[in-house]
Each structure stands twice: as C-alpha cells, then as structure tokens.
Design a protein around this motif. Sequence first.
Motif, PDB file in Angstrom:
ATOM      1  N   PRO A  60      50.690 -92.241 -27.517  1.00 28.65           N
ATOM      2  CA  PRO A  60      49.704 -91.488 -26.730  1.00 28.65           C
ATOM      3  C   PRO A  60      48.293 -92.044 -26.969  1.00 28.65           C
ATOM      4  CG  PRO A  60      51.145 -90.013 -27.980  1.00 28.65           C
ATOM      5  CD  PRO A  60      51.397 -91.394 -28.488  1.00 28.65           C
ATOM      6  N   SER A  63      44.272 -87.563 -27.676  1.00 31.11           N
ATOM      7  CA  SER A  63      44.665 -86.310 -28.324  1.00 31.11           C
ATOM      8  C   SER A  63      43.450 -85.394 -28.357  1.00 31.11           C
ATOM      9  CB  SER A  63      45.181 -86.558 -29.745  1.00 31.11           C
ATOM     10  OG  SER A  63      46.328 -87.391 -29.737  1.00 31.11           O
ATOM     11  N   ASP A  65      43.235 -82.749 -30.900  1.00 31.25           N
ATOM     12  CA  ASP A  65      43.173 -82.020 -32.162  1.00 31.25           C
ATOM     13  C   ASP A  65      41.872 -82.359 -32.882  1.00 31.25           C
ATOM     14  OD1 ASP A  65      43.996 -84.284 -34.387  1.00 31.25           O
ATOM     15  OD2 ASP A  65      44.996 -84.606 -32.461  1.00 31.25           O
ATOM     16  N   PHE A  68      41.390 -86.001 -34.536  1.00 31.13           N
ATOM     17  CA  PHE A  68      41.196 -87.058 -33.546  1.00 31.13           C
ATOM     18  C   PHE A  68      39.779 -87.011 -32.975  1.00 31.13           C
ATOM     19  CE2 PHE A  68      41.367 -89.015 -29.380  1.00 31.13           C
ATOM     20  CZ  PHE A  68      42.229 -90.095 -29.532  1.00 31.13           C
ATOM     21  N   ARG A 171      49.266 -90.914 -39.407  1.00 29.63           N
ATOM     22  CA  ARG A 171      49.211 -91.239 -37.981  1.00 29.63           C
ATOM     23  C   ARG A 171      48.236 -92.382 -37.735  1.00 29.63           C
ATOM     24  NH1 ARG A 171      45.902 -86.194 -35.302  1.00 29.63           N
ATOM     25  NH2 ARG A 171      46.020 -87.526 -33.470  1.00 29.63           N
TER      26      ARG A 171
END
Length: 292
Positions: A60, A63, A65, A68, A171
């Motif tokens: 992706p 994002s 959140d 991010f 991540r």
Amino acid sequence: MKTEYMKGFTLTALGVLVLSFDALLIRLIHSESFDLLFWRGILMSVAVLIWCRVRKPDQPLFSFDAAFIRSAVLFAVNAIFFVSAVNLTSVANVLVIICAQPLFAAIMSRIFLGEKSPPITWIAIVICMGAIFWVLAGSWNSPSILGDLLALGVALMLAGKFVNDRACSHRDMTPALITSGLMIAAVSLVLGSPFSLQGAAWGWMVLLCFVVVPLAFIMITLGPTRIPAAEVGMLMLLETATGPLWTWIFLDEVPSTQAIQGGVVVVSTLLIHGVFQWRRSKRLAANVSSSG
C-alpha cells in the motif's frame, strides 16, 4: 558475509557522497526556496512511487494511521527547513549543525522509547551541543542566524522521524516519503511560484530532484541493512566533510572560522563515538557467540 559487508559499505558511502552535492545544486538553481521545493516534492514522490512499485508491487502506498502521518509530516518539515537553511546561511554551518541528528535521536529514544544509551553517548551529546552553540554564536548578530536555527530544526525533525520509524520497525515506512513529497508540493504551490525557474535552473533542478536526492536515499536505505549502525553513522560524516568542499570549489564559499572549528569538534567526537560503539558491539557479539 564479507561480500555483503562490502556491498553495504560501498552503497552507503556512495549514497552519502551523492547526497553531498545537494546543497551545491540548491545554490546553483538560484531560486526562491518554495519554487524549488515544489519540484523537489513532486519529483521525489514520483521517484519513490516508482521504487515502491518495482520493489514491492502489492505494498500500500498510503496509510492514515498516526505513525505514518507523523513520519510524512516530519520529513516534509525537514525538507522545507533544509532548503530554506541552505538559502539563508553557509553550507558549512548547515551541515555541521545537522550532524547533531544522531544525538538528538538518542535523547528522543530515551524519552519516547525508553532506550538507554551508554555514558559515552551522553558525553558526546554534551560536547557536540557545545560545538554547535559555538557555530550558532558566530551568526547570532547576523542575518544568517535564521538559517542556522532552521538547520537545527532539520536535525530535530530528522531525529524525530528516525525515532518514529524505529518504533514501527515491523513495517516499511518508505511510502511515507510519497505523502511527504505531496505535502511539500502543496505548501510550496501556495507559498511559491514554481514555474518561475529560468534557463539552466531547470536542468539543475531535474538533476537534483529526480536523480541526486532519490538515488542517494535509495542507496542510503539499502546500504545500512548490511553493515553495523555505528559504521553508518561514521559514513554519514562524509557529507559534512565534502558538502562544504563542493561549494568552496565551485562557488568560492569559504566556511567561517567558527564553522570549521565547530565542524572539527563535532566530526571528531562522532567519529570517536562511532569507533567506540563499533568495538563495543563486536565485543558483545563475540561474547554471545562464545557463550553459545
């Protein structure tokens, strides 16, 4: 293993050397900060998007959140501060002050992540802060003090981004750079006149924003996965040593005495600290292997 180490060392060193031309090219473009920043943001987003699609096609790209968004905002502010600082003060001052980034990161890691640093790191922090205040003192009564303070902001923003990304080490935060670039472009479109560049400025701008910056950060991203963190820190000092050299050679911009003095103290301190940490990590690894 030795081949991987040499690959990592070479990639990191080349990435830092390529990045060291950043400030010189900003000067050669001769534009207002936000005129350049628009294209820097747009072209960085395009380059990172291509890189992400080639490397991880299913990843992706956006994002929403908190981690991010924090990563994207911190990098965007860092880029705006950096270009503005280079246009307002000497390249030597900017790069010497930005050297404090790893030390700010150590402080933030202690506060926000609870990571404890060894005493030698705190000693290095005190020495480097003293040297940076010495550089700032040389500009205190001159117009370039704003550029020096913005460079200090660059170090803080970068440290914040690295600590934020470290907290999310599970991540890949590379796509956040796409959002950062779009943020930079949006702000710059309002505050600047990006289509006002003329003549050779367009060529320098494409070279900087589509080749130098993406290429440097891709190599700096790939290299450190193969070598110890302490050696990455030492290699990053190449930018502080070579960046002012390019502007001295090509633009005859001579660093101030206080910038040279502060730079010697900061680079020497970080180099000694890096060597100490590298030897310490090797001893710990040797102890673990022998006990195993």
